[in-house]
Motif scaffolding. Structure first.
Motif, PDB file in Angstrom:
ATOM      1  N   HIS A 135       0.837  -1.202   0.000  1.00  0.00           N
ATOM      2  CA  HIS A 135       0.000   0.000   0.000  1.00  0.00           C
ATOM      3  C   HIS A 135       0.876   1.258   0.000  1.00  0.00           C
ATOM      4  O   HIS A 135       0.606   2.225  -0.716  1.00  0.00           O
ATOM      5  N   ALA A 136       1.930   1.248   0.802  1.00  0.00           N
ATOM      6  CA  ALA A 136       2.834   2.392   0.866  1.00  0.00           C
ATOM      7  C   ALA A 136       3.463   2.655  -0.498  1.00  0.00           C
ATOM      8  O   ALA A 136       3.546   3.812  -0.941  1.00  0.00           O
ATOM      9  N   GLU A 137       3.895   1.601  -1.172  1.00  0.00           N
ATOM     10  CA  GLU A 137       4.503   1.752  -2.501  1.00  0.00           C
ATOM     11  C   GLU A 137       3.525   2.385  -3.488  1.00  0.00           C
ATOM     12  O   GLU A 137       3.928   3.198  -4.332  1.00  0.00           O
ATOM     13  N   HIS A 138       2.255   2.036  -3.388  1.00  0.00           N
ATOM     14  CA  HIS A 138       1.244   2.630  -4.269  1.00  0.00           C
ATOM     15  C   HIS A 138       1.195   4.141  -4.079  1.00  0.00           C
ATOM     16  O   HIS A 138       1.212   4.901  -5.049  1.00  0.00           O
ATOM     17  N   PHE A 139       1.118   4.591  -2.830  1.00  0.00           N
ATOM     18  CA  PHE A 139       1.024   6.022  -2.572  1.00  0.00           C
ATOM     19  C   PHE A 139       2.306   6.753  -2.961  1.00  0.00           C
ATOM     20  O   PHE A 139       2.264   7.865  -3.477  1.00  0.00           O
ATOM     21  N   TYR A 140       3.458   6.109  -2.753  1.00  0.00           N
ATOM     22  CA  TYR A 140       4.729   6.720  -3.144  1.00  0.00           C
ATOM     23  C   TYR A 140       4.794   6.892  -4.660  1.00  0.00           C
ATOM     24  O   TYR A 140       5.151   7.957  -5.167  1.00  0.00           O
ATOM     25  N   GLY A 141       4.432   5.842  -5.383  1.00  0.00           N
ATOM     26  CA  GLY A 141       4.457   5.907  -6.849  1.00  0.00           C
ATOM     27  C   GLY A 141       3.476   6.917  -7.406  1.00  0.00           C
ATOM     28  O   GLY A 141       3.775   7.643  -8.354  1.00  0.00           O
ATOM     29  N   THR A 142       2.286   6.984  -6.813  1.00  0.00           N
ATOM     30  CA  THR A 142       1.287   7.951  -7.267  1.00  0.00           C
ATOM     31  C   THR A 142       1.766   9.377  -7.030  1.00  0.00           C
ATOM     32  O   THR A 142       1.614  10.246  -7.888  1.00  0.00           O
ATOM     33  N   ALA A 143       2.385   9.623  -5.876  1.00  0.00           N
ATOM     34  CA  ALA A 143       2.921  10.957  -5.587  1.00  0.00           C
ATOM     35  C   ALA A 143       4.027  11.317  -6.569  1.00  0.00           C
ATOM     36  O   ALA A 143       4.089  12.452  -7.055  1.00  0.00           O
ATOM     37  N   ALA A 144       4.885  10.357  -6.893  1.00  0.00           N
ATOM     38  CA  ALA A 144       5.980  10.607  -7.835  1.00  0.00           C
ATOM     39  C   ALA A 144       5.429  10.950  -9.222  1.00  0.00           C
ATOM     40  O   ALA A 144       5.932  11.866  -9.883  1.00  0.00           O
ATOM     41  N   LEU A 145       4.390  10.232  -9.652  1.00  0.00           N
ATOM     42  CA  LEU A 145       3.779  10.529 -10.950  1.00  0.00           C
ATOM     43  C   LEU A 145       3.146  11.915 -10.962  1.00  0.00           C
ATOM     44  O   LEU A 145       3.261  12.643 -11.949  1.00  0.00           O
ATOM     45  N   GLN A 146       2.489  12.272  -9.881  1.00  0.00           N
ATOM     46  CA  GLN A 146       1.876  13.598  -9.828  1.00  0.00           C
ATOM     47  C   GLN A 146       2.931  14.697  -9.846  1.00  0.00           C
ATOM     48  O   GLN A 146       2.764  15.710 -10.510  1.00  0.00           O
ATOM     49  N   LYS A 147       4.008  14.497  -9.106  1.00  0.00           N
ATOM     50  CA  LYS A 147       5.080  15.498  -9.105  1.00  0.00           C
ATOM     51  C   LYS A 147       5.681  15.659 -10.487  1.00  0.00           C
ATOM     52  O   LYS A 147       6.077  16.756 -10.890  1.00  0.00           O
ATOM     53  N   ALA A 148       5.756  14.563 -11.234  1.00  0.00           N
ATOM     54  CA  ALA A 148       6.306  14.619 -12.581  1.00  0.00           C
ATOM     55  C   ALA A 148       5.295  15.142 -13.598  1.00  0.00           C
ATOM     56  O   ALA A 148       5.626  15.339 -14.758  1.00  0.00           O
ATOM     57  N   GLY A 149       4.051  15.334 -13.153  1.00  0.00           N
ATOM     58  CA  GLY A 149       3.013  15.849 -14.042  1.00  0.00           C
ATOM     59  C   GLY A 149       2.433  14.820 -14.972  1.00  0.00           C
ATOM     60  O   GLY A 149       1.827  15.143 -15.977  1.00  0.00           O
ATOM     61  N   LEU A 150       2.600  13.536 -14.628  1.00  0.00           N
ATOM     62  CA  LEU A 150       2.125  12.475 -15.494  1.00  0.00           C
ATOM     63  C   LEU A 150       0.756  11.962 -15.110  1.00  0.00           C
ATOM     64  O   LEU A 150       0.190  11.140 -15.822  1.00  0.00           O
ATOM     65  N   GLN A 151       0.219  12.424 -13.985  1.00  0.00           N
ATOM     66  CA  GLN A 151      -1.088  11.962 -13.549  1.00  0.00           C
ATOM     67  C   GLN A 151      -1.858  13.128 -12.970  1.00  0.00           C
ATOM     68  O   GLN A 151      -1.287  13.981 -12.319  1.00  0.00           O
ATOM     69  N   GLN A 152      -3.153  13.138 -13.203  1.00  0.00           N
ATOM     70  CA  GLN A 152      -3.970  14.214 -12.643  1.00  0.00           C
ATOM     71  C   GLN A 152      -4.818  13.724 -11.529  1.00  0.00           C
ATOM     72  O   GLN A 152      -5.181  12.651 -11.388  1.00  0.00           O
TER      73      GLN A 152
END
Length: 77
Positions: A60-77
């Motif tokens: 679960h932690a890895e999911h939130f970390y990856g989602t945050a990284a994608l948002q910071k990179a502007g790849l996910q809204q």
């Protein structure tokens, strides 16, 4: 013997169900906060000897970390 579950992780009843019409958008800061909460819970589960729960919480932690990284990179809204 399994250790009792901690209330520090969100329960299924506290999360809004995901549907095609709804989309929950969180800031990277909120996502990292959730990541940290899951990591603390995973450490507690590991220390209590519950390897299965610790692995579940790590995933679960890895999911939130990856989602945050994608948002910071502007790849996910």
């Amino acid at each position: 013997m399994k250790s009792p579950r901690r209330n520090s992780t969100p329960s299924a009843s506290s999360r809004a169900p995901a549907t095609a019409d709804t989309k929950v958008i969180s800031s990277p800061q909120n996502l990292m906060k959730r990541y940290e909460q899951y990591m603390v819970s995973a450490r507690e589960a590991a220390q209590a000897g519950d390897r299965v729960e610790a692995e579940n919480l790590h995933q679960h932690a890895e999911h939130f970390y990856g989602t945050a990284a994608l948002q910071k990179a502007g790849l996910q809204q």
